[in-house]
Design a protein around this motif. Structure first.
Motif, PDB file in Angstrom:
ATOM      1  N   GLU A  80      13.130  12.626  -4.400  1.00 24.78           N
ATOM      2  CA  GLU A  80      14.258  13.592  -3.985  1.00 24.78           C
ATOM      3  C   GLU A  80      15.640  13.375  -3.863  1.00 24.78           C
ATOM      4  O   GLU A  80      16.553  14.013  -4.268  1.00 24.78           O
ATOM      5  CB  GLU A  80      13.694  14.154  -2.626  1.00 24.78           C
ATOM      6  CG  GLU A  80      12.617  15.320  -2.669  1.00 24.78           C
ATOM      7  CD  GLU A  80      12.231  15.956  -1.320  1.00 24.78           C
ATOM      8  OE1 GLU A  80      12.900  15.597  -0.242  1.00 24.78           O
ATOM      9  OE2 GLU A  80      11.612  17.028  -1.493  1.00 24.78           O
ATOM     10  N   LYS A  81      15.724  11.911  -3.510  1.00 25.66           N
ATOM     11  CA  LYS A  81      17.181  11.576  -3.020  1.00 25.66           C
ATOM     12  C   LYS A  81      17.269   9.884  -3.256  1.00 25.66           C
ATOM     13  O   LYS A  81      17.283   9.271  -2.305  1.00 25.66           O
ATOM     14  CB  LYS A  81      17.708  11.827  -1.719  1.00 25.66           C
ATOM     15  CG  LYS A  81      19.133  11.576  -1.422  1.00 25.66           C
ATOM     16  CD  LYS A  81      19.509  12.243  -0.027  1.00 25.66           C
ATOM     17  CE  LYS A  81      21.128  12.062   0.117  1.00 25.66           C
ATOM     18  NZ  LYS A  81      21.938  12.778  -0.862  1.00 25.66           N
ATOM     19  N   LYS A 101      20.004  13.559  -9.022  1.00 27.92           N
ATOM     20  CA  LYS A 101      19.860  14.246  -8.162  1.00 27.92           C
ATOM     21  C   LYS A 101      21.187  14.537  -7.248  1.00 27.92           C
ATOM     22  O   LYS A 101      22.200  13.557  -7.444  1.00 27.92           O
ATOM     23  CB  LYS A 101      18.921  13.696  -6.902  1.00 27.92           C
ATOM     24  CG  LYS A 101      17.279  13.422  -7.573  1.00 27.92           C
ATOM     25  CD  LYS A 101      16.898  14.922  -7.981  1.00 27.92           C
ATOM     26  CE  LYS A 101      15.462  14.468  -8.095  1.00 27.92           C
ATOM     27  NZ  LYS A 101      14.913  13.560  -9.141  1.00 27.92           N
ATOM     28  N   CYS A 107      23.598  11.616  -5.256  1.00 31.99           N
ATOM     29  CA  CYS A 107      23.082  10.301  -5.562  1.00 31.99           C
ATOM     30  C   CYS A 107      23.994   9.689  -6.645  1.00 31.99           C
ATOM     31  O   CYS A 107      24.027  10.315  -7.903  1.00 31.99           O
ATOM     32  CB  CYS A 107      21.641  10.426  -6.249  1.00 31.99           C
ATOM     33  SG  CYS A 107      20.607  10.979  -4.773  1.00 31.99           S
TER      34      CYS A 107
END
Length: 443
Positions: A165-166, A199, A202
């Motif tokens: 996700e990150k 993402k 990031c």
């Protein structure tokens, strides 16, 4: 499960085809495992060629800087366990260990229980790569790694690793045509798929891509307010290639790598820019000395690798047109005005016609072999393709089909070829080459 049962479980699943390529299955199994990917700081790497080398440079430099590093790379060349690695630094370099057999057995036992829960409610079983991806995340959590270097398996948007996700950093090597049956027929379609790992929040590091791809990447980063750092191989100065090392300067820093090949300085500067950005965004122990040491000691098998000097044999995993062009350039740099004896095998779904267009101008002889598995093209069929293409050249280029690399090597020895031998087209027969030189003599 014990280790043998765990590997048998994965191999049984590997034979199944997924009904679709999405993140649904891997996300469900990761959720049942407690989402280990959310507990890690991750550097996520995508691209067409060079992911393994860039990942190796980054992982080793982080380890040399004092971080505990986990690494997930594919495909496995010798042992399934090599995909999941732990890298630690010491005074002399880095130590790399694969996930142990006991750890594989423990993780697969856990994951198999989760798969059964999915199936009990009518869910579809995950693929082998999806299981391996979740296993990697879970094991790295258990290793208490400071940072995980994760390579995309194929593409980006729907690759199992994209449940991340990150990430702390997203890295792109050169994007070119490959896996067109899955990723798209145009370079822009392929790039769009690979950029699916970007993402919000990031930062991104990329080598300078071809113009339409670069414009697409810039637009994505600008639209999302992301920092984009571009590695510029054009800024490399004072390159010196030998069969022992390559030395060069980048942004004033002297760098030395043992990885051979004209393309390795580019891979190194991508990693260099990634490490600079990591140093500025929380990884403060990264320093130029550790980076220089790590780059000098990094080894990644099957990439313009000098296997033997007598007989002279280089192995390169070039399996797409861009990789073939890089291999050809390397041969012209290291061995100008020479021709080479080729051992060539390839998967049927690769653009082997374009690979041959790149490589045949430097050929003296060609021996075709079968790449591993059902995807491997039949050597006689491949030899017919090569022979047809060789007919376009005024000089004679003999072509012979062999079932295995070992058979081709013995034929080359028996025929007394004086040219250097280059094996390329797939990494799937790397283990054959290593086994041959461990157990046989080139008579």
């Amino acid at each position: 499960m014990n280790y043998q049962e765990a590997t048998a479980y994965i191999e049984e699943i590997r034979g199944r085809l997924a009904s679709d390529y999405s993140l649904d299955r891997v996300m469900k199994i990761a959720g049942l495992m407690g989402h280990p990917e959310r507990k890690l700081r991750i550097v996520h790497i995508a691209g067409t060629n060079g992911k393994g080398s860039v990942g190796a440079y980054i992982a080793n430099a982080l380890a040399m800087s004092g971080y505990s590093v986990g690494r997930f790379a594919s495909p496995a060349l010798f042992d399934p366990r090599e995909q999941i690695q732990r890298v630690l630094g010491n005074h002399f370099g880095t130590d790399t260990a694969w996930i142990s057999e006991e750890e594989v057995a423990e993780r697969i036992t856990q994951i198999a229980q989760c798969v059964r829960k999915m199936e009990q409610v009518g869910g579809e079983s995950p693929t082998a790569f999806e299981i391996e991806t979740v296993m990697a995340f879970e094991q790295m959590v258990r290793w208490h790694t400071d940072v995980a270097v994760i390579e995309v398996g194929m593409g980006g948007s729907t690759d199992a690793t994209n449940i991340i996700e990150k990430p702390v950093l997203t890295v792109f090597t050169k994007i070119s045509r490959d896996h067109t049956g899955f990723l798209g027929n145009t370079l822009e379609e392929i790039a769009s798929n690979k950029f699916g790992i970007i993402k919000a929040g990031c930062p991104v590091v990329s080598v300078r891509q071809e113009q339409p791809v670069m414009e697409m990447l810039k637009e994505i980063c600008q639209h999302r307010g992301l920092k984009l750092r571009v590695a510029e191989p054009e800024q490399i100065r004072q390159k010196d290639y030998t069969l022992d090392k390559t030395s060069f300067r980048y942004q004033g820093y002297p760098l030395e790598i043992r990885q051979l090949g004209a393309y390795q300085p580019e891979n190194a500067v991508i990693a260099f820019e990634a490490l600079k950005l990591l140093a500025q965004t929380g990884f403060h122990k990264v320093n130029i000395s550790s980076v220089q040491t790590a780059f000098r000691e990094t080894r990644w098998m099957g990439r313009f690798e000098l296997i033997s000097k007598n007989p002279f044999l280089i192995l390169d995993g070039a399996h797409n047109p861009d990789g073939a062009a890089a291999l050809k350039k390397s041969l012209e740099i290291y061995f100008p005005a020479q021709r080479f004896c080729y051992i060539f095998g390839v998967f049927r779904d690769k653009e082997y016609q374009k690979i041959l267009d790149e490589m045949l101008p430097l050929a003296s002889n060609v021996y075709t072999v079968k790449a591993a598995g059902e995807r491997g093209m039949d050597p006689e069929e491949l030899a017919a393709v090569v022979t047809e293409k060789c007919g376009r050249y005024e000089r004679n280029i003999p072509v012979q089909s062999c079932q295995t690399v070992a058979q081709a090597l013995r034929e080359i020895a028996r025929n007394g070829h004086r040219h250097k031998t280059i094996i390329f087209g797939s990494l799937s027969f790397l283990h054959e080459v290593y086994r041959f030189f461990d157990t046989s003599r080139y008579i």
